[in-house]
Design a protein around this motif. Structure first.
Motif, mmCIF file in Angstrom:
data_model
loop_
_atom_site.group_PDB
_atom_site.id
_atom_site.type_symbol
_atom_site.label_atom_id
_atom_site.label_comp_id
_atom_site.label_asym_id
_atom_site.label_seq_id
_atom_site.Cartn_x
_atom_site.Cartn_y
_atom_site.Cartn_z
ATOM 1 N N VAL A 98 -1.938 -10.155 -21.210
ATOM 2 C CA VAL A 98 -1.366 -11.219 -20.389
ATOM 3 C C VAL A 98 -1.895 -11.055 -18.965
ATOM 4 O O VAL A 98 -1.450 -10.187 -18.214
ATOM 5 C CB VAL A 98 0.173 -11.180 -20.421
ATOM 6 C CG1 VAL A 98 0.753 -12.323 -19.592
ATOM 7 C CG2 VAL A 98 0.674 -11.249 -21.862
ATOM 8 N N TRP A 99 -2.867 -11.893 -18.623
ATOM 9 C CA TRP A 99 -3.513 -11.832 -17.315
ATOM 10 C C TRP A 99 -2.739 -12.672 -16.297
ATOM 11 O O TRP A 99 -2.255 -13.755 -16.613
ATOM 12 C CB TRP A 99 -4.938 -12.367 -17.390
ATOM 13 C CG TRP A 99 -5.908 -11.494 -18.127
ATOM 14 C CD1 TRP A 99 -6.138 -11.465 -19.471
ATOM 15 C CD2 TRP A 99 -6.787 -10.532 -17.547
ATOM 16 N NE1 TRP A 99 -7.106 -10.535 -19.765
ATOM 17 C CE2 TRP A 99 -7.532 -9.948 -18.609
ATOM 18 C CE3 TRP A 99 -7.028 -10.095 -16.242
ATOM 19 C CZ2 TRP A 99 -8.482 -8.960 -18.398
ATOM 20 C CZ3 TRP A 99 -7.983 -9.114 -16.024
ATOM 21 C CH2 TRP A 99 -8.692 -8.554 -17.083
ATOM 22 N N GLY A 100 -2.672 -12.175 -15.079
ATOM 23 C CA GLY A 100 -2.161 -12.947 -13.961
ATOM 24 C C GLY A 100 -3.276 -13.162 -12.958
ATOM 25 O O GLY A 100 -3.950 -12.208 -12.558
ATOM 26 N N VAL A 101 -3.513 -14.421 -12.577
ATOM 27 C CA VAL A 101 -4.607 -14.762 -11.666
ATOM 28 C C VAL A 101 -4.031 -15.355 -10.394
ATOM 29 O O VAL A 101 -3.272 -16.333 -10.426
ATOM 30 C CB VAL A 101 -5.579 -15.758 -12.323
ATOM 31 C CG1 VAL A 101 -6.751 -16.054 -11.387
ATOM 32 C CG2 VAL A 101 -6.092 -15.221 -13.662
ATOM 33 N N THR A 102 -4.366 -14.775 -9.256
ATOM 34 C CA THR A 102 -3.920 -15.275 -7.954
ATOM 35 C C THR A 102 -5.124 -15.492 -7.055
ATOM 36 O O THR A 102 -6.205 -14.947 -7.300
ATOM 37 C CB THR A 102 -2.951 -14.290 -7.266
ATOM 38 O OG1 THR A 102 -3.630 -13.043 -7.053
ATOM 39 C CG2 THR A 102 -1.718 -14.053 -8.123
ATOM 40 N N TRP A 103 -4.938 -16.283 -5.996
ATOM 41 C CA TRP A 103 -6.037 -16.476 -5.047
ATOM 42 C C TRP A 103 -5.509 -16.755 -3.643
ATOM 43 O O TRP A 103 -4.376 -17.192 -3.455
ATOM 44 C CB TRP A 103 -6.987 -17.592 -5.491
ATOM 45 C CG TRP A 103 -6.372 -18.934 -5.787
ATOM 46 C CD1 TRP A 103 -5.974 -19.407 -7.000
ATOM 47 C CD2 TRP A 103 -6.088 -19.995 -4.853
ATOM 48 N NE1 TRP A 103 -5.473 -20.682 -6.886
ATOM 49 C CE2 TRP A 103 -5.541 -21.073 -5.593
ATOM 50 C CE3 TRP A 103 -6.262 -20.132 -3.473
ATOM 51 C CZ2 TRP A 103 -5.159 -22.277 -4.981
ATOM 52 C CZ3 TRP A 103 -5.881 -21.328 -2.862
ATOM 53 C CH2 TRP A 103 -5.330 -22.375 -3.620
ATOM 54 N N THR A 104 -6.362 -16.447 -2.685
ATOM 55 C CA THR A 104 -6.076 -16.714 -1.277
ATOM 56 C C THR A 104 -7.295 -17.397 -0.667
ATOM 57 O O THR A 104 -8.396 -17.336 -1.210
ATOM 58 C CB THR A 104 -5.775 -15.419 -0.494
ATOM 59 O OG1 THR A 104 -6.910 -14.527 -0.607
ATOM 60 C CG2 THR A 104 -4.546 -14.717 -1.042
ATOM 61 N N SER A 105 -7.101 -18.063 0.452
ATOM 62 C CA SER A 105 -8.220 -18.712 1.135
ATOM 63 C C SER A 105 -8.248 -18.300 2.596
ATOM 64 O O SER A 105 -7.278 -17.738 3.124
ATOM 65 C CB SER A 105 -8.102 -20.238 1.036
ATOM 66 O OG SER A 105 -7.107 -20.720 1.927
ATOM 67 N N ASN A 106 -9.354 -18.593 3.256
ATOM 68 C CA ASN A 106 -9.507 -18.233 4.661
ATOM 69 C C ASN A 106 -8.854 -19.240 5.596
ATOM 70 O O ASN A 106 -8.891 -19.063 6.815
ATOM 71 C CB ASN A 106 -10.992 -18.104 5.017
ATOM 72 C CG ASN A 106 -11.737 -19.429 4.904
ATOM 73 O OD1 ASN A 106 -11.433 -20.246 4.037
ATOM 74 N ND2 ASN A 106 -12.713 -19.649 5.761
ATOM 75 N N ALA B 77 -5.600 -9.565 -12.938
ATOM 76 C CA ALA B 77 -5.174 -8.272 -13.486
ATOM 77 C C ALA B 77 -4.255 -8.513 -14.679
ATOM 78 O O ALA B 77 -3.555 -9.528 -14.754
ATOM 79 C CB ALA B 77 -4.454 -7.443 -12.422
ATOM 80 N N ILE B 78 -4.282 -7.566 -15.612
ATOM 81 C CA ILE B 78 -3.389 -7.641 -16.767
ATOM 82 C C ILE B 78 -2.016 -7.132 -16.350
ATOM 83 O O ILE B 78 -1.860 -5.976 -15.953
ATOM 84 C CB ILE B 78 -3.944 -6.811 -17.944
ATOM 85 C CG1 ILE B 78 -5.258 -7.419 -18.430
ATOM 86 C CG2 ILE B 78 -2.929 -6.733 -19.081
ATOM 87 C CD1 ILE B 78 -5.933 -6.618 -19.525
ATOM 88 N N GLY B 79 -1.027 -7.995 -16.448
ATOM 89 C CA GLY B 79 0.325 -7.601 -16.095
ATOM 90 C C GLY B 79 0.968 -6.749 -17.171
ATOM 91 O O GLY B 79 1.654 -5.772 -16.882
ATOM 92 N N HIS B 80 0.731 -7.108 -18.425
ATOM 93 C CA HIS B 80 1.226 -6.308 -19.542
ATOM 94 C C HIS B 80 0.470 -6.701 -20.808
ATOM 95 O O HIS B 80 -0.238 -7.720 -20.831
ATOM 96 C CB HIS B 80 2.733 -6.476 -19.745
ATOM 97 C CG HIS B 80 3.146 -7.866 -20.133
ATOM 98 N ND1 HIS B 80 3.420 -8.853 -19.202
ATOM 99 C CD2 HIS B 80 3.329 -8.448 -21.359
ATOM 100 C CE1 HIS B 80 3.758 -9.959 -19.821
ATOM 101 N NE2 HIS B 80 3.706 -9.746 -21.130
ATOM 102 N N ILE B 81 0.601 -5.893 -21.822
ATOM 103 C CA ILE B 81 0.014 -6.162 -23.133
ATOM 104 C C ILE B 81 1.146 -6.223 -24.147
ATOM 105 O O ILE B 81 2.001 -5.334 -24.181
ATOM 106 C CB ILE B 81 -0.992 -5.073 -23.540
ATOM 107 C CG1 ILE B 81 -2.134 -4.990 -22.508
ATOM 108 C CG2 ILE B 81 -1.557 -5.344 -24.932
ATOM 109 C CD1 ILE B 81 -3.080 -3.827 -22.750
#
Length: 321
Positions: free
Chosen positions: A280-288, A225-229
């Motif tokens: 400014v994109w922020g990328v996060t991830w989760t796993s099982n 998601a874009i956190g800000h521009i």
């Protein structure tokens, strides 16, 4: 050689003894001997306070004519492998896959918390993982054949298995992030006037749908998601951010309404200006399996438009004589 940091196995005394007898029976290795987890010749022991046990066993003798090195690793799902000339199953149900170095490895699911001692200071999101290892041929510490270990990379023999960090790294390579489309008043390609408000906004989506990738038993879900521009008007003034980037200019706003995003005073001089919006994109991830990366990875994606600004001309409105 695999690098192993070890901690005692999680078997209770009765379970340890039963598992030792069962598993050595399956392997049928010459010279193998099972010992009770409460003590005995093989060195098995349980901590009466914590209940943590190691299953003890002596190292089997190498059959005559066997190789002096480790055997072949398995590819998972059955078949036979070897260790020093002895045939062993490539997969042992409940204990994982043969790694060719004397042990069966099974990914811990879910993974221990990031602050657990077994991580030995490693960041779980960097690629390594915690495995349960069953080493009937003495691959573990003295007298212990079933234990947890941190491994920086998946051991040989795992069925197309990658760690969550490795899967996420591949997903990042294929993630299609973008710079937002810029709308403006005055419009790109048109002409504005010195001193009039400049409006900036975007109709682009500010987040991507979550995507999931699965390799073997591990699934990783990634969100972006874009956190800000960050906006720059291209005239040497400071860049800025806006709380409202989706509010478009309307004809009813006229030439005096302050823009939700932009500059009320407009440009001070005529000329052509390049407006830049840096998403400014922020990328996060989760796993099982409990390994997550909640701290966003930051990726900047710029986009640009060109604005032309003219000087308003004064008109002579004096009446003719």
């Amino acid at each position: 050689m695999l690098t192993r940091h070890l901690t005692g196995g999680r078997l209770g005394a009765a379970t340890a003894a039963a598992a030792s007898a069962l598993l050595f029976g399956v392997l049928s290795a010459p010279g193998a001997a099972a010992d009770g987890a409460s003590g005995g010749g093989g060195g098995g022991s349980c901590n009466p306070t914590t209940g943590v046990c190691g299953v003890g066993a002596s190292t089997p003798a190498s059959p005559g004519g066997g190789s002096s090195g480790g055997g072949s690793g398995g590819s998972g799902g059955g078949g036979t492998c070897s260790y020093q000339g002895t045939t062993v199953p490539c997969e042992l149900p409940g204990y994982g896959y043969w790694d060719g170095e004397g042990c069966y490895d099974e990914l811990e699911n879910p993974q221990p918390p990031a602050n657990a001692v077994i991580w030995y200071g490693h960041n779980p999101a960097d690629g390594g993982a915690i495995y349960w290892q069953y080493c009937p041929y003495g691959g573990g510490p003295a007298g212990i054949v079933y234990f947890q270990a941190y491994l920086p990379t998946p051991p040989p023999g795992q069925p197309d298995q990658e760690s969550p960090g490795q899967i996420a790294a591949e997903m990042m390579k294929n993630l299609k992030l973008y710079g937002v489309a810029i709308d403006s008043a005055p419009a790109s390609g048109g002409t504005g006037l010195v001193g009039l408000p400049v409006w900036l906004w975007t109709r682009s989506n500010l987040q991507l749908p979550a995507v999931t990738a699965t390799v073997g038993d591990v699934s990783v879900t990634m969100k972006a998601a874009i956190g800000h521009i960050t906006w720059s008007l291209g005239d040497g003034s400071a860049s800025f951010t806006c709380a409202h980037v989706n509010t478009a200019y309307q004809a009813s706003d006229g030439a005096t309404t302050a823009p939700a995003c932009g500059r009320s005073a407009g440009y001070r001089a005529a000329g052509d200006y390049t407006v830049t919006a840096t998403s400014v994109w922020g990328v996060t991830w989760t796993s099982n399996i409990g390994i997550d990366n909640p701290v966003p990875a930051i990726v900047d994606e710029p986009s640009r438009i060109r604005l032309t600004i003219d000087q308003a001309q004064a008109l002579n409105t004096a009446p003719e004589e």
